[in-house]
Motif scaffolding. Sequence first.
Motif, PDB file in Angstrom:
ATOM      1  N   PHE A   1       0.831  -1.205   0.000  1.00  0.00           N
ATOM      2  CA  PHE A   1       0.000   0.000   0.000  1.00  0.00           C
ATOM      3  C   PHE A   1       0.864   1.253   0.000  1.00  0.00           C
ATOM      4  CE2 PHE A   1      -3.167   3.011   1.157  1.00  0.00           C
ATOM      5  CZ  PHE A   1      -2.685   3.733   2.228  1.00  0.00           C
ATOM      6  N   ALA A   2       1.854   1.273   0.872  1.00  0.00           N
ATOM      7  CA  ALA A   2       2.696   2.459   1.012  1.00  0.00           C
ATOM      8  C   ALA A   2       3.483   2.725  -0.260  1.00  0.00           C
ATOM      9  CB  ALA A   2       3.652   2.290   2.188  1.00  0.00           C
ATOM     10  N   ILE A   3       3.950   1.667  -0.894  1.00  0.00           N
ATOM     11  CA  ILE A   3       4.735   1.842  -2.109  1.00  0.00           C
ATOM     12  C   ILE A   3       3.882   2.363  -3.254  1.00  0.00           C
ATOM     13  CG2 ILE A   3       5.875   0.534  -3.941  1.00  0.00           C
ATOM     14  CD1 ILE A   3       7.292  -1.036  -1.676  1.00  0.00           C
ATOM     15  N   ALA A   4       2.650   1.892  -3.328  1.00  0.00           N
ATOM     16  CA  ALA A   4       1.744   2.389  -4.354  1.00  0.00           C
ATOM     17  C   ALA A   4       1.546   3.892  -4.196  1.00  0.00           C
ATOM     18  CB  ALA A   4       0.410   1.662  -4.282  1.00  0.00           C
ATOM     19  N   GLN A   5       1.452   4.336  -2.941  1.00  0.00           N
ATOM     20  CA  GLN A   5       1.320   5.755  -2.681  1.00  0.00           C
ATOM     21  C   GLN A   5       2.523   6.522  -3.202  1.00  0.00           C
ATOM     22  OE1 GLN A   5      -1.883   6.385  -1.705  1.00  0.00           O
ATOM     23  NE2 GLN A   5      -1.500   7.099   0.350  1.00  0.00           N
ATOM     24  N   ARG A   6       3.684   5.965  -2.978  1.00  0.00           N
ATOM     25  CA  ARG A   6       4.898   6.632  -3.423  1.00  0.00           C
ATOM     26  C   ARG A   6       4.961   6.745  -4.941  1.00  0.00           C
ATOM     27  NH1 ARG A   6       8.878   6.550   0.709  1.00  0.00           N
ATOM     28  NH2 ARG A   6       7.692   7.120   2.546  1.00  0.00           N
ATOM     29  N   ASP A   7       4.586   5.683  -5.623  1.00  0.00           N
ATOM     30  CA  ASP A   7       4.610   5.688  -7.086  1.00  0.00           C
ATOM     31  C   ASP A   7       3.717   6.783  -7.644  1.00  0.00           C
ATOM     32  OD1 ASP A   7       4.871   2.069  -7.506  1.00  0.00           O
ATOM     33  OD2 ASP A   7       6.362   3.628  -7.126  1.00  0.00           O
ATOM     34  N   ALA A   8       2.549   6.913  -7.048  1.00  0.00           N
ATOM     35  CA  ALA A   8       1.624   7.945  -7.492  1.00  0.00           C
ATOM     36  C   ALA A   8       2.230   9.328  -7.289  1.00  0.00           C
ATOM     37  CB  ALA A   8       0.303   7.823  -6.741  1.00  0.00           C
ATOM     38  N   ALA A   9       2.913   9.518  -6.167  1.00  0.00           N
ATOM     39  CA  ALA A   9       3.507  10.815  -5.872  1.00  0.00           C
ATOM     40  C   ALA A   9       4.565  11.174  -6.919  1.00  0.00           C
ATOM     41  CB  ALA A   9       4.124  10.805  -4.482  1.00  0.00           C
ATOM     42  N   GLU A  10       5.298  10.184  -7.354  1.00  0.00           N
ATOM     43  CA  GLU A  10       6.334  10.416  -8.358  1.00  0.00           C
ATOM     44  C   GLU A  10       5.732  10.905  -9.664  1.00  0.00           C
ATOM     45  OE1 GLU A  10       9.575  10.060  -7.790  1.00  0.00           O
ATOM     46  OE2 GLU A  10      10.065  10.729  -9.816  1.00  0.00           O
ATOM     47  N   GLN A  11       4.621  10.286 -10.028  1.00  0.00           N
ATOM     48  CA  GLN A  11       3.938  10.653 -11.273  1.00  0.00           C
ATOM     49  C   GLN A  11       3.417  12.088 -11.199  1.00  0.00           C
ATOM     50  OE1 GLN A  11       0.563   8.202 -12.159  1.00  0.00           O
ATOM     51  NE2 GLN A  11       0.953   8.299 -14.367  1.00  0.00           N
ATOM     52  N   ASN A  12       2.881  12.424 -10.056  1.00  0.00           N
ATOM     53  CA  ASN A  12       2.351  13.769  -9.885  1.00  0.00           C
ATOM     54  C   ASN A  12       3.452  14.826  -9.972  1.00  0.00           C
ATOM     55  OD1 ASN A  12      -0.355  13.139  -9.603  1.00  0.00           O
ATOM     56  ND2 ASN A  12      -0.100  12.643  -7.426  1.00  0.00           N
ATOM     57  N   LEU A  13       4.629  14.463  -9.532  1.00  0.00           N
ATOM     58  CA  LEU A  13       5.724  15.422  -9.618  1.00  0.00           C
ATOM     59  C   LEU A  13       6.034  15.771 -11.060  1.00  0.00           C
ATOM     60  CD1 LEU A  13       7.871  17.032  -8.146  1.00  0.00           C
ATOM     61  CD2 LEU A  13       9.389  15.085  -8.405  1.00  0.00           C
ATOM     62  N   GLN A  14       5.991  14.776 -11.908  1.00  0.00           N
ATOM     63  CA  GLN A  14       6.246  15.027 -13.332  1.00  0.00           C
ATOM     64  C   GLN A  14       5.189  15.959 -13.903  1.00  0.00           C
ATOM     65  OE1 GLN A  14       6.572  11.259 -15.354  1.00  0.00           O
ATOM     66  NE2 GLN A  14       8.097  10.498 -13.895  1.00  0.00           N
ATOM     67  N   ARG A  15       3.950  15.728 -13.488  1.00  0.00           N
ATOM     68  CA  ARG A  15       2.875  16.595 -13.976  1.00  0.00           C
ATOM     69  C   ARG A  15       3.043  18.011 -13.432  1.00  0.00           C
ATOM     70  NH1 ARG A  15      -1.219  11.906 -12.787  1.00  0.00           N
ATOM     71  NH2 ARG A  15      -1.268  10.907 -14.801  1.00  0.00           N
ATOM     72  N   TRP A  16       3.470  18.099 -12.203  1.00  0.00           N
ATOM     73  CA  TRP A  16       3.685  19.406 -11.588  1.00  0.00           C
ATOM     74  C   TRP A  16       4.692  20.215 -12.404  1.00  0.00           C
ATOM     75  CZ3 TRP A  16       1.896  22.511  -7.744  1.00  0.00           C
ATOM     76  CH2 TRP A  16       2.731  23.559  -7.344  1.00  0.00           C
ATOM     77  N   GLU A  17       5.707  19.525 -12.847  1.00  0.00           N
ATOM     78  CA  GLU A  17       6.783  20.221 -13.564  1.00  0.00           C
ATOM     79  C   GLU A  17       6.367  20.687 -14.945  1.00  0.00           C
ATOM     80  OE1 GLU A  17      10.558  18.109 -11.296  1.00  0.00           O
ATOM     81  OE2 GLU A  17       9.798  17.277 -13.175  1.00  0.00           O
ATOM     82  N   GLN A  18       5.217  20.198 -15.395  1.00  0.00           N
ATOM     83  CA  GLN A  18       4.719  20.630 -16.699  1.00  0.00           C
ATOM     84  C   GLN A  18       3.853  21.884 -16.581  1.00  0.00           C
ATOM     85  OE1 GLN A  18       2.643  17.395 -18.496  1.00  0.00           O
ATOM     86  NE2 GLN A  18       4.447  16.078 -18.560  1.00  0.00           N
ATOM     87  N   LEU A  19       3.581  22.294 -15.376  1.00  0.00           N
ATOM     88  CA  LEU A  19       2.734  23.464 -15.178  1.00  0.00           C
ATOM     89  C   LEU A  19       3.522  24.742 -15.426  1.00  0.00           C
ATOM     90  CD1 LEU A  19       0.808  22.653 -11.856  1.00  0.00           C
ATOM     91  CD2 LEU A  19       0.260  21.984 -14.185  1.00  0.00           C
ATOM     92  N   SER A  20       2.797  25.776 -15.885  1.00  0.00           N
ATOM     93  CA  SER A  20       3.418  27.091 -16.003  1.00  0.00           C
ATOM     94  C   SER A  20       3.600  27.661 -14.587  1.00  0.00           C
ATOM     95  CB  SER A  20       2.527  28.015 -16.834  1.00  0.00           C
ATOM     96  OG  SER A  20       1.393  28.401 -16.092  1.00  0.00           O
ATOM     97  N   PRO A  21       4.468  28.655 -14.471  1.00  0.00           N
ATOM     98  CA  PRO A  21       4.663  29.273 -13.148  1.00  0.00           C
ATOM     99  C   PRO A  21       3.353  29.707 -12.490  1.00  0.00           C
ATOM    100  CG  PRO A  21       6.295  30.062 -14.681  1.00  0.00           C
ATOM    101  CD  PRO A  21       5.343  29.227 -15.488  1.00  0.00           C
ATOM    102  N   ARG A  22       2.483  30.320 -13.302  1.00  0.00           N
ATOM    103  CA  ARG A  22       1.224  30.788 -12.757  1.00  0.00           C
ATOM    104  C   ARG A  22       0.354  29.626 -12.299  1.00  0.00           C
ATOM    105  NH1 ARG A  22       0.654  35.578 -10.524  1.00  0.00           N
ATOM    106  NH2 ARG A  22      -1.051  36.867 -11.317  1.00  0.00           N
ATOM    107  N   GLU A  23       0.331  28.604 -13.114  1.00  0.00           N
ATOM    108  CA  GLU A  23      -0.477  27.423 -12.776  1.00  0.00           C
ATOM    109  C   GLU A  23       0.034  26.787 -11.491  1.00  0.00           C
ATOM    110  OE1 GLU A  23      -1.732  26.349 -17.386  1.00  0.00           O
ATOM    111  OE2 GLU A  23      -0.023  25.338 -16.439  1.00  0.00           O
ATOM    112  N   GLN A  24       1.335  26.769 -11.295  1.00  0.00           N
ATOM    113  CA  GLN A  24       1.882  26.204 -10.060  1.00  0.00           C
ATOM    114  C   GLN A  24       1.457  27.036  -8.868  1.00  0.00           C
ATOM    115  OE1 GLN A  24       6.131  25.686 -10.442  1.00  0.00           O
ATOM    116  NE2 GLN A  24       5.929  23.861 -11.747  1.00  0.00           N
TER     117      GLN A  24
END
Lengths: 135, 135
Positions: B53-76
Amino acid sequence: MSLWQQLLRLLGYHKTTDRFTFEADASLIHSLQGLAKQQRRPEHEVAAELLSFAIAQRDAAEQNLQRWEQLSPREQQVAALICLGYTNRQIAARLTISPETVKTHARNLLLKFGLGSREELRFALAGWDFSAWDR
Amino acid sequence: MSLWQQLLRLLGYHKTTDRFTFEADASLIHSLQGLAKQQRRPEHEVAAELLSFAIAQRDAAEQNLQRWEQLSPREQQVAALICLGYTNRQIAARLTISPETVKTHARNLLLKFGLGSREELRFALAGWDFSAWDR
DNA sequence: ATTTTACCAGAACTTTTGTTCTATTAATTA
DNA sequence: TAATTAATAGAACAAAAGTTCTGGTAAAAT
């Protein structure tokens, strides 16, 4: 000595692993190794931390269960349907009451949970399985 | 401290002494025993599930980080303030734009995350620390 | 018997979010 | 150079949730 045995030893256990558990461990070992490598830390350390995290989640769930049991039957119905993502209108249609009444029950159950919004409720009960309420 | 470092920190990336780890294990054992007893299952089985369970949570967090980095400064900016629980109006006041514009940015960033609502965003990034954006 | 409490039901009004659309500008692409 | 795209800004309208209030009934307490 396998990773799992290392973990058990760290946790103070000295039990042997049966075959079924070993298969599950294989994927865990792989995930743990990946994570530990990424973090440049020993696997057993990473595992302990992950366990700690997961258990904290469970403790919170336990507390919520007690609050759940303080709800009236109707409140539990509404709570379950809220957590399944239905709107007030949808819940109202299902329970053959008005949306306003849904809101009242929502208000009351949130108070019992000590929460401020249905979003918080959904977050708090995110790991629960409400499929039995979705007929 | 960069956001990535903040995230790693949240995910528990820090060095611990053997002594600290040992103390954590004692409580883990206790928690595991309690949980296993409650579920009437072997401790090692419960632990395996918790780890999974805990590892699945971590994997999801990693994916979200990539999406975060695709945001414009304003969007962030808008995403961070949304996750800090501010309303459109509050965010608008802080960024000296209109609430309608906040909604537009919210819409756009949610699309980049592949999410349908700001509640989902808050849920997905629940473990992140956005305090640095809250000046 | 009367009062209080919990449960269930409901409505008016407000706030917040969601949806769809428009406009400008800078940078990139054709 | 013109067209396209991404980023930033904004508004009208709709839907959903939140807030405060009311009312009826059964059961428990006074």
